[in-house]
Write a protein that holds these residues in place. Sequence first.
Motif, PDB file in Angstrom:
ATOM      1  N   PRO A 140      28.178  51.147  33.531  1.00  0.00           N
ATOM      2  CA  PRO A 140      28.967  50.081  33.858  1.00  0.00           C
ATOM      3  C   PRO A 140      29.908  50.607  34.798  1.00  0.00           C
ATOM      4  O   PRO A 140      30.632  49.629  35.771  1.00  0.00           O
ATOM      5  CB  PRO A 140      29.449  49.852  32.379  1.00  0.00           C
ATOM      6  CG  PRO A 140      28.479  50.251  31.506  1.00  0.00           C
ATOM      7  CD  PRO A 140      27.799  51.347  31.993  1.00  0.00           C
ATOM      8  N   GLY A 141      30.493  51.740  34.777  1.00  0.00           N
ATOM      9  CA  GLY A 141      31.548  52.177  35.627  1.00  0.00           C
ATOM     10  C   GLY A 141      31.330  52.068  36.915  1.00  0.00           C
ATOM     11  O   GLY A 141      31.919  51.683  37.844  1.00  0.00           O
ATOM     12  N   ALA A 144      31.058  48.533  38.495  1.00  0.00           N
ATOM     13  CA  ALA A 144      32.440  47.946  38.917  1.00  0.00           C
ATOM     14  C   ALA A 144      32.832  48.566  40.030  1.00  0.00           C
ATOM     15  O   ALA A 144      33.494  47.853  40.976  1.00  0.00           O
ATOM     16  CB  ALA A 144      33.375  48.196  37.527  1.00  0.00           C
ATOM     17  N   ALA A 178      28.338  45.646  34.606  1.00  0.00           N
ATOM     18  CA  ALA A 178      29.346  46.524  34.354  1.00  0.00           C
ATOM     19  C   ALA A 178      30.141  45.874  33.082  1.00  0.00           C
ATOM     20  O   ALA A 178      30.981  46.926  32.487  1.00  0.00           O
ATOM     21  CB  ALA A 178      30.482  45.820  35.521  1.00  0.00           C
ATOM     22  N   LYS A 179      29.780  44.846  32.680  1.00  0.00           N
ATOM     23  CA  LYS A 179      30.036  44.471  31.158  1.00  0.00           C
ATOM     24  C   LYS A 179      29.220  45.188  30.021  1.00  0.00           C
ATOM     25  O   LYS A 179      29.375  44.871  28.782  1.00  0.00           O
ATOM     26  CB  LYS A 179      29.940  43.159  31.015  1.00  0.00           C
ATOM     27  CG  LYS A 179      31.228  42.289  31.717  1.00  0.00           C
ATOM     28  CD  LYS A 179      30.913  40.894  31.410  1.00  0.00           C
ATOM     29  CE  LYS A 179      31.998  40.027  32.540  1.00  0.00           C
ATOM     30  NZ  LYS A 179      31.674  38.625  32.220  1.00  0.00           N
ATOM     31  N   GLY A 180      28.591  46.279  30.551  1.00  0.00           N
ATOM     32  CA  GLY A 180      27.477  46.958  29.678  1.00  0.00           C
ATOM     33  C   GLY A 180      26.084  46.285  28.988  1.00  0.00           C
ATOM     34  O   GLY A 180      25.725  46.828  28.152  1.00  0.00           O
TER      35      GLY A 180
ATOM     36  N   SER B 262      33.540  51.600  26.707  1.00  0.00           N
ATOM     37  CA  SER B 262      33.306  51.905  28.101  1.00  0.00           C
ATOM     38  C   SER B 262      34.397  51.072  28.908  1.00  0.00           C
ATOM     39  O   SER B 262      34.566  49.667  28.826  1.00  0.00           O
ATOM     40  CB  SER B 262      32.051  51.492  28.622  1.00  0.00           C
ATOM     41  OG  SER B 262      32.027  51.035  29.956  1.00  0.00           O
ATOM     42  N   VAL B 263      35.147  51.638  29.770  1.00  0.00           N
ATOM     43  CA  VAL B 263      36.008  50.847  30.531  1.00  0.00           C
ATOM     44  C   VAL B 263      35.705  50.937  32.101  1.00  0.00           C
ATOM     45  O   VAL B 263      35.562  52.253  32.577  1.00  0.00           O
ATOM     46  CB  VAL B 263      37.423  51.536  30.536  1.00  0.00           C
ATOM     47  CG1 VAL B 263      38.406  50.669  31.430  1.00  0.00           C
ATOM     48  CG2 VAL B 263      37.884  51.470  29.140  1.00  0.00           C
ATOM     49  N   ALA B 264      35.447  49.855  32.992  1.00  0.00           N
ATOM     50  CA  ALA B 264      34.765  49.948  34.283  1.00  0.00           C
ATOM     51  C   ALA B 264      35.965  49.066  35.073  1.00  0.00           C
ATOM     52  O   ALA B 264      36.260  48.136  34.895  1.00  0.00           O
ATOM     53  CB  ALA B 264      33.446  49.163  34.352  1.00  0.00           C
ATOM     54  N   TRP B 302      32.838  47.025  25.793  1.00  0.00           N
ATOM     55  CA  TRP B 302      32.877  47.358  27.307  1.00  0.00           C
ATOM     56  C   TRP B 302      34.057  46.414  27.817  1.00  0.00           C
ATOM     57  O   TRP B 302      34.348  45.360  27.730  1.00  0.00           O
ATOM     58  CB  TRP B 302      31.523  46.607  27.670  1.00  0.00           C
ATOM     59  CG  TRP B 302      30.203  47.646  27.370  1.00  0.00           C
ATOM     60  CD1 TRP B 302      29.872  48.847  28.232  1.00  0.00           C
ATOM     61  CD2 TRP B 302      29.539  47.441  26.509  1.00  0.00           C
ATOM     62  NE1 TRP B 302      28.686  49.217  27.594  1.00  0.00           N
ATOM     63  CE2 TRP B 302      28.491  48.474  26.550  1.00  0.00           C
ATOM     64  CE3 TRP B 302      29.411  46.605  25.272  1.00  0.00           C
ATOM     65  CZ2 TRP B 302      27.487  48.620  25.534  1.00  0.00           C
ATOM     66  CZ3 TRP B 302      28.542  46.750  24.451  1.00  0.00           C
ATOM     67  CH2 TRP B 302      27.618  47.831  24.374  1.00  0.00           C
ATOM     68  N   LEU B 304      35.769  45.382  31.335  1.00  0.00           N
ATOM     69  CA  LEU B 304      35.559  45.269  32.749  1.00  0.00           C
ATOM     70  C   LEU B 304      36.727  44.647  33.567  1.00  0.00           C
ATOM     71  O   LEU B 304      37.281  43.726  33.101  1.00  0.00           O
ATOM     72  CB  LEU B 304      34.282  44.502  33.227  1.00  0.00           C
ATOM     73  CG  LEU B 304      34.162  44.106  34.807  1.00  0.00           C
ATOM     74  CD1 LEU B 304      33.844  45.411  35.708  1.00  0.00           C
ATOM     75  CD2 LEU B 304      33.034  43.090  34.850  1.00  0.00           C
ATOM     76  N   SER B 315      37.361  41.578  31.434  1.00  0.00           N
ATOM     77  CA  SER B 315      36.347  41.007  30.481  1.00  0.00           C
ATOM     78  C   SER B 315      36.294  42.196  29.222  1.00  0.00           C
ATOM     79  O   SER B 315      36.322  43.344  29.472  1.00  0.00           O
ATOM     80  CB  SER B 315      35.078  40.777  30.954  1.00  0.00           C
ATOM     81  OG  SER B 315      35.310  40.171  32.126  1.00  0.00           O
ATOM     82  N   ARG B 317      33.979  42.957  26.124  1.00  0.00           N
ATOM     83  CA  ARG B 317      32.543  42.468  25.437  1.00  0.00           C
ATOM     84  C   ARG B 317      32.249  43.296  24.435  1.00  0.00           C
ATOM     85  O   ARG B 317      32.814  44.578  24.071  1.00  0.00           O
ATOM     86  CB  ARG B 317      31.530  42.274  26.409  1.00  0.00           C
ATOM     87  CG  ARG B 317      30.230  41.629  26.081  1.00  0.00           C
ATOM     88  CD  ARG B 317      29.228  41.978  27.020  1.00  0.00           C
ATOM     89  NE  ARG B 317      28.551  43.069  27.202  1.00  0.00           N
ATOM     90  CZ  ARG B 317      27.632  43.632  26.311  1.00  0.00           C
ATOM     91  NH1 ARG B 317      26.949  42.593  25.527  1.00  0.00           N
ATOM     92  NH2 ARG B 317      26.843  44.612  26.470  1.00  0.00           N
TER      93      ARG B 317
END
Lengths: 232, 374
Positions: A140-141, A144, A178-180, B262-264, B302, B304, B315, B317
Amino acid sequence: MSAADAGERPEERSEIRVMVVDDHPMWREGVERDLAEAGFTVVASAGTGADALARFPASRPNVVVLDLQIPEPNGVAVTAQMVQQDPAVKVLILSASGEQADVLEAVKAGAIGYLVKSASKAELIDAVARTAVGDAVFTPGLAALVLGEYRRLNDEPEPAREESQLTERETEVLRLVAKGLSYKDIAERLFISHRTVQNHVQNTLRKLQLHNRVHLVRYAMEQGLDDGTPES
Amino acid sequence: MSEAAGTAVVSTLLRALAVLRFVVLANTVVLYAQHHGRYPHATAGAWILGAIGIWTVVAVKAYDVPRLRRWPLLLTDLAVAAGAIAVTPYVKGDHFTGTLPGFWVMGPLLALAVCWKLPGGLVGALVVSGFDLGTRGEFDQSRWRDVFLLLLGGVVVGFVSGLLERMAVERDRAERSAAAAEERQRLGRVVHDGVLQVLALVQRRGAEIGGETAELGRLAGEQEVALRAYVQSTVPVADALDPAVRVDLGAALSALSTTSVSVAVPGTRVELGAHAGAEVTAAVAACLSNVRHHVGAGAPAWVLLEDLGDRVVVSVRDQGPGIPAGRLEQASAEGRMGVSGSIRGRIESLGGSAELASLPSGTEWELTVPKDRP
C-alpha cells in the motif's frame, strides 16, 4: 496479496537466479537462507553497491533483492545501472519502512517491487516469485507513493504528456491497492479479472519509468550531455 | 531557556553600564571638588556625594543579580537621582549651572531603559527632566536641549535593549533547533543501521517462531515504528507548538502505523497548519481506536493519505462488519457523541467532511479536509 501462480513449484524456483544485496550480514544471510530453503538459486550476494555492480555481470541474476541503504553507490544508483546493463533483470527493493523518497526513486529507476523488511518469510518468498515473472509487487505504501508522484507530475507547470498520466481506472485501482485491498478484492469490487488488475498496476509503473527515462534524456539533451552513443 | 538568553543580554548591558556609572561618578566628584568653595552648603553637598558613591557601589552589586532587577531597586535608583537633583538649590544656591549629581543621573536612567526597555527609558527621562526643570524654575534653550537629549537617550537605549534581547532569544531558539536537528540526524544515522534493523529482524523471526516469541516480535515491531517516526520527524522540536508552523500530515500519520496498521502517504510533504494537522491526526487515531474496539485488538487497518491540491483526503479502511446505516446518527441523537464527536466533529470544524461507507470488503472512513493556505 493473493498468491501468484508463478514460481510455486520448487523445480521452477530453482531456475530463478537471485542476488541479495544488503550491508548487514545478519540480514543478508537470513534472506539468503530463506530463499535457498524455498528452492530459489542464490547466485550472489553483496554488502556494498560497488560489490553488487562488480558481481552482477558474471552472476546474471533474474531477480535482485536490494536494500536501499547500502554503502556507495546507493540502492537507487545500483538499480539504475543494473537495469541499464540488463533490461530483463527484476529488482525487488527490500527496505526498512519509511525511506519514502528513496523507494520512489528506485522504482522510477526501474525497480518493479518493494517490500518492507518487517515482512514475513512467506511474503518475501511470494514477492520474489512474483517479481521473477515480472509482476509488480506493490505494498500500500508504494501505491501511495506512485499515486502521489503522478499527482505531482500533473501539477507541474509543464503539462504532463498523455502517456505519463494515469487513466481513471488505473487511478482507481492504485487507490484501492493503497488502501490495502488485495488484487482479488479489487477485481471483485470493480468487476474485472485478477489479471486485469495486475495489468493496471503494472502499467502505472511502466509509464512512470518511461516518463523518468524521457525526462532524463530531455535533461541530458538540454545540458548537452548526449554526445556519447547510447549503450543499449 | 529563551528567557535565559534575554537575561544574559540584560546582564551584559548592565555590566557595561556599571563601568559608565563609575566614570560619571568620578566626573561629578571632580567637578564638585573644583568648585565647592563657591557653594553655600559645600560640606552637606560632599556628604550627599559620598552617599551617592556608596549607593553606586550597592546598586552595581544589586543589578548584577537577575532576581533583584525589579521595581524596588529600579525605583530606589531613580529616587536617589531625583533626590540628588532636588537638593541642588540647597547645596549650590539658587543660581547654578549643573545639578549636584550632574551626569551621574545617566546611571539610573539607562538602568531603567535596559531593564524596562523603551517605556522604562521614556519614564526615566521624563522623571529626571521633570526634577531638573522643577529645581531651576527657569527654561531656556540649553534646558530644552538637556531634556531633549535625556528623552532621546532613554528611548534609544530602551529600544536597543529590547531589540538585543529579542535577537538573543531568537538566536538562542535557532541554535537549539539546529542542535536538536543535528542530534536527531546523528541519532538517525546511528540508530538506523543498528537498532532498527535488529528490531525488524526480531519482529520477522518472532512471527515465524510463533507463540510467546510472536508477541515479542510484535512489540519489537511497534518500537521500530515509533523510533523511526521520531528519528524521521522533520518538525523542529522548538517549533512543534507554534501555531504558525506548517506540519507534514504524512509524517504525523506515519507515526500511527503499527504492525497491524499500514499507513500509506505520498513521497512529498503534505502541509497543513499545526491545528488542522493535529485535528486530522486525532480523527484518524479515533477511527483506528474504533477498529480496535469493534473489530479486534490486532485487526488490520489501512490509512491512505492523498494530496489533491486544494484538499487532502484520508481514507481509513478495516475489514470489520461495518456500522449499520443510521446507527451513528441514532447514537448521536441519544447523546452518545463518541464517533460523531471525535471524527465528524473534528473534521467538520475544519470545514471538511467525514463519510463512512460499509462495503463487503470492510468499513471505510473517508475524511476530506480543505487545505488552508499558509
